[in-house]
Design an enzyme around this catalytic site. Structure first.
Site, mmCIF file in Angstrom:
data_model
loop_
_atom_site.group_PDB
_atom_site.id
_atom_site.type_symbol
_atom_site.label_atom_id
_atom_site.label_comp_id
_atom_site.label_asym_id
_atom_site.label_seq_id
_atom_site.Cartn_x
_atom_site.Cartn_y
_atom_site.Cartn_z
ATOM 1 N N GLU A 315 0.825 -1.215 0.000
ATOM 2 C CA GLU A 315 0.000 0.000 0.000
ATOM 3 C C GLU A 315 0.853 1.257 0.000
ATOM 4 O OE1 GLU A 315 -2.800 1.925 -0.783
ATOM 5 O OE2 GLU A 315 -3.864 0.341 0.304
ATOM 6 N N ASP A 319 1.209 4.051 -3.039
ATOM 7 C CA ASP A 319 0.722 5.419 -2.851
ATOM 8 C C ASP A 319 1.822 6.443 -3.064
ATOM 9 O OD1 ASP A 319 -1.666 4.241 -2.172
ATOM 10 O OD2 ASP A 319 -1.521 4.663 -0.028
ATOM 11 N N SER A 575 -7.076 1.725 -4.353
ATOM 12 C CA SER A 575 -5.911 2.204 -3.610
ATOM 13 C C SER A 575 -4.964 2.970 -4.516
ATOM 14 C CB SER A 575 -5.157 1.020 -2.984
ATOM 15 O OG SER A 575 -5.864 0.474 -1.905
ATOM 16 N N ASP A 616 -16.332 10.904 -19.409
ATOM 17 C CA ASP A 616 -17.430 10.006 -19.063
ATOM 18 C C ASP A 616 -17.067 8.558 -19.396
ATOM 19 O OD1 ASP A 616 -19.880 9.235 -18.146
ATOM 20 O OD2 ASP A 616 -21.012 9.957 -19.885
#
Length: 658
Positions: A315, A319, A575, A616
Site C-alpha cells: 500500500e 501510494d 488504492s 465520461d
C-alpha cells in the site's frame, strides 16, 4: 475494547449508587435487538470493573454544517473559496451551556460526584470512570461480556440503554453501550504475542492480519525489470506515470508553491521501503532518486522495516511512488499513523490534524481508535492532538464497510470531514475493490428486526463502504484501459480508452444506508435512476433515491507497475485511483496558489455542476453479491461516478473560480 480493566479497581468504584430522583421518566435512547454476526455472549462482568464512560453532547448548528460547506464550495456561491478558520469552526459547533449544565446536573443527581466528571477543553463531551454497577443504574441497562468466535476477543456491551426524557435532547450517544464495534484481531498475532493478556483497545486498520479490511491493493503478478513498458501503446498491459499523464493530459509539475501541500495517510505497520522509492524513481523519474516524503509521525507512527512483504509494504509503496512522482517538484507529506503495538484508526489521524476533533461528539471510541499513551507498551508519548498542519489535499486508500460501524459513529466522523472542507481541504477516499459488495466480498443479510449483518458474499444486500458513503468526501472508483487499446490513437481521435475496472478488482459503488442524498448530487442520482434503472429492487439495495450515491469520480486502478521489496509487480485497486486523483488536484491547487488564489477545497459541488470537465465512462460494471452489480452509463453512475479527470478542463474551470 470498551473497558479499562475487567480486574478490580476498587479505588475508582463509588461508595454508593444513588437512586434516581422520584418522578424522572426514562426513555430508551438506543437499542440493539440482534447479536452481531460472529459474537457470542459469555458472562456478566464484575460489578466492580471500571468502564470509561463518554457522553457525546449535542452540537450547536451541526444541522447547518452542510449549508456552511456549500457556501464556500459551490461554484454559484458568492462566498466560494472564503474558507473558515479552525477557531471559527470550533466556536460555531460547540455545545450550548444549557446542554453541558443539564447533563452535569443529571449525573451528579444520580450519584456521580462532580469532581469525577471531566469536561473536554472544546466542551464537546463529558467523561468519567464508572463501575459496571454504577453504569447499569445510571443507564437502566445490563452489561455483558461477549466473545468474538473467530478471534477470541472480548467486548463489553449492553442491548439497550435509557436516559431521562429531558436529557435525551442534549445527548447524541453514550459509550460503552450498544455500539458493537470492537477491533477484531486474528488469534495468532506474532507482533503482539507477549501482550495478549491485555485486551486490545486500538483499531489497527493497517494490519494485514485484520481480516475486517479488504481495502488494500490487490497483487497481480511479478514482472522482470526488462518487462517494464516505455511505450504508451502498451498502457493496457501496464500503467506507469507516463500512462497516467497521457490518459488525463497531466503535464509534469514545474513549481512548488510553499502554500500548496499534499498528504498521503498510512497506518502502521504499513510502511514504504526507501530503496523501493529509489528503484521506482530510477526507472520513471531519475532526478528524484533520494527523494523522500515529509514524515508526520502521529501517535508513534514508524516506517517499520522489520516485516518486508507485499502485505506490509504494498500500500505505502504504491501510494508514495506515484504521488511523489506525479506532483514533483511539490513535496508529499506522509501522515504515518499509530505505533506497531496499538495501531490506529481514521479518528487518530483526525485528532492529530484538528485538536477540536479529539473531543468532538464524544471523541475517540476506544473500540475503534488507538489509545495513547499506549496501554500495551508501545508509544508512550501523549496522543497527538491538533499538532500537525493539514495539507490542502488528503488521500486515504483504506476503508471500512458501512455496516462495520454504527451510524452515530459514522455521522460523527463524517461531520469532521465536513469541517475540513469548510477549512479548504479536499478529502479523498478509495471507494472499495469488490463492486457492490463490501471488503473481502462480503454482503449483507437483513435480520428479523431490520438490521443488516454480514454474510459470505455469495448473495444478499449490497454492502456500501465508509467513508466513501460520507457526502463530505470525494469517493474515488477505479477504471482500466480497455484491452489492446493504443491510448495515443484514442486520444488523437477523441475515443474513450477506459472502462470500469473488471480486472482483479471491481470498482466499489452503490448507495448508502446511513447518509441522505446531498443536494449537489440529487439531480445526477435521480437522472441515473430515471434513465438507467437497475434490475434490482429494495431487497438488494437502498433504491429509495434519497441516499448518498458513490463513487463521485474515478481514475485508473489496474496494472500499476510498482517497485516492491526490491522487485517489480503489477497491482490493482482503488488504492491506486485515490492517490492518482489527489495528485491531479494538487497540481490544480498549485496553479491557483501561483495565481494568488486559495485551494479548491471540497470539489464535489463544482464537479457535479460541471460534469463535462470529466471523461465520461460508459462501459463495464461492478459485480458482487452474486449479481452483475451496476453498469457504467452516460453521466453519473454508481460504478465510476462522473468519470475520470480531464486535467486541462478541470484546470480551466477551477482557475476561473474566485
Amino acid at each position: 475494547m470498551y473497558i479499562l480493566s475487567l480486574y478490580a479497581i476498587g479505588a475508582l468504584v463509588a461508595s454508593f449508587i444513588a437512586s434516581p430522583a422520584p418522578g424522572i421518566s426514562h426513555v430508551v435512547h438506543e437499542k440493539r435487538n440482534e447479536l452481531p454476526h460472529g459474537w457470542t455472549r459469555r458472562s456478566e462482568p464484575s460489578h466492580r470493573a471500571v468502564l470509561p464512560m463518554r457522553i457525546a453532547l449535542k452540537q450547536r448548528n451541526i444541522d447547518r454544517g452542510h449549508e456552511y460547506l456549500d457556501e464556500v464550495s459551490h461554484p454559484a456561491s458568492a462566498k466560494y473559496g472564503q474558507h473558515w478558520t479552525a477557531k471559527e469552526v470550533a466556536e460555531t459547533f460547540a455545545p450550548s451551556d444549557d446542554t453541558i449544565n443539564a447533563v452535569k446536573e443529571w449525573l451528579t443527581s444520580a450519584g456521580i460526584a462532580g469532581e469525577r466528571i471531566k469536561l473536554a477543553k472544546s466542551l464537546n463531551w463529558l467523561q468519567f470512570d464508572a463501575s459496571v454497577e454504577e453504569a447499569e443504574s445510571l443507564l437502566k441497562t445490563k452489561y455483558h461480556i461477549y466473545d468474538h468466535v473467530a478471534s477470541g476477543q472480548p467486548h463489553v456491551a449492553c442491548n439497550q440503554y435509557s436516559l431521562p426524557k429531558h436529557i435525551r435532547e442534549h445527548v447524541d450517544f453514550i459509550t460503552p453501550t450498544v455500539h458493537f464495534d470492537a477491533k477484531l484481531k486474528a488469534r495468532e498475532e506474532t507482533w503482539l504475542s507477549k501482550r495478549r493478556d491485555n485486551p486490545s483497545t486500538g483499531r489497527g486498520i493497517g494490519k494485514p492480519w485484520d481480516r475486517g479490511h479488504g481495502s488494500y491493493p490487490k497483487w497481480g503478478h511479478w514482472i522482470d525489470r526488462n518487462e517494464l513498458i516505455n511505450d504508451l501503446r502498451n498502457c493496457s498491459n501496464q500503467i506507469t506515470p507516463a500512462c497516467l499523464r497521457a490518459l488525463y493530459q497531466l503535464p509534469p509539475g514545474r513549481s512548488a508553491n510553499p502554500k500548496n501541500s499534499y498528504g498521503i495517510v498510512e497506518y502502521t505497520p504499513q510502511a514504504y521501503v526507501p530503496s523501493d522509492l529509489d528503484l521506482f524513481f530510477a526507472n520513471f523519474s531519475q532526478t528524484q532518486v533520494g527523494d523522500r516524503p515529509i514524515l508526520d509521525s502521529i501517535d508513534g507512527g514508524v516506517i517499520q522495516q522489520v516485516n518486508m512483504s507485499f502485505a506490509y509494504n504494498g500500500e505505502s509503496d504504491l501510494d508514495l511512488e506515484y504521488a511523489i512522482t506525479l506532483v514533483y517538484p511539490q513535496k508529499v507529506t506522509l501522515y504515518q499513523v499509530g505505533d506497531i503495538v496499538e495501531g490506529a484508526s481514521f479518528n487518530n489521524f483526525l485528532d492529530a490534524i484538528d485538536g477540536t476533533y479529539c473531543t468532538y461528539e464524544g471523541g475517540d471510541d476506544p473500540t475503534q481508535d488507538g489509545t495513547y499513551p499506549d496501554p500495551k507498551g508501545g508509544y508512550q508519548g501523549p496522543e497527538n492532538c491538533g499538532g500537525y498542519t493539514t495539507t490542502k489535499v488528503i488521500s486515504t486508500s483504506y476503508s471500512y464497510n458501512e455496516a462495520d460501524l454504527t451510524a452515530l459513529y459514522e455521522e460523527r466522523q463524517c461531520s469532521e470531514y465536513m469541517k475540513l472542507g469548510m477549512m479548504g481541504v479536499s478529502v479523498l477516499y478509495s471507494s472499495g475493490d469488490y463492486g457492490v459488495a463490501g471488503n473481502l466480498g462480503q454482503c449483507l443479510d437483513r435480520a428479523p428486526n431490520g438490521t443488516l449483518v454480514l454474510n459470505n458474499g455469495t448473495d444478499g444486500y449490497f454492502n456500501p463502504s465508509f467513508p466513501g458513503s460520507c457526502p463530505y468526501i470525494t469517493s474515488v472508483g477505479a477504471t482500466q484501459v480497455k484491452n489492446n487499446i493504443d491510448i495515443t490513437k484514442a486520444l488523437a481521435t477523441g475515443t474513450q480508452s477506459e472502462m470500469a475496472c473488471e480486472t482483479i478488482i471491481y470498482s466499489g459503488g452503490g448507495f448508502s444506508n446511513v447518509f441522505p442524498l446531498p443536494n449537489y448530487q440529487a439531480s445526477a442520482v435521480k437522472g441515473w435512476f430515471a434513465n438507467y434503472p437497475p434490475p434490482y429492487g429494495s431487497d438488494r439495495f437502498n433504491n429509495s433515491q434519497q441516499t448518498r450515491g458513490f463513487p463521485d469520480i474515478s481514475a485508473n486502478g489496474a496494472n500499476y507497475a510498482i517497485a516492491i521489496d526490491g522487485k517489480w509487480a503489477l497491482v490493482y485497486g482503488t488504492s491506486a485511483s485515490s492517490p492518482t486523483t489527489g495528485s491531479i488536484l494538487t497540481l490544480i491547487n498549485e496553479a491557483r496558489f501561483n495565481a494568488g488564489k486559495g485551494s479548491i477545497s471540497f470539489i464535489n459541488p463544482v464537479l457535479y455542476a460541471n460534469p463535462d470537465v470529466l471523461n465520461d465512462i460508459t462501459e463495464g460494471g461492478n459485480q458482487g453479491c452474486g449479481t452483475p452489480g451496476f453498469g457504467a452509463a452516460p453521466g453519473w453512475d454508481p460504478v465510476t461516478g462522473l468519470g475520470t479527470p480531464n486535467y486541462p478542463k478541470m484546470l480551466k474551470l477551477f482557475s476561473s473560480l474566485p
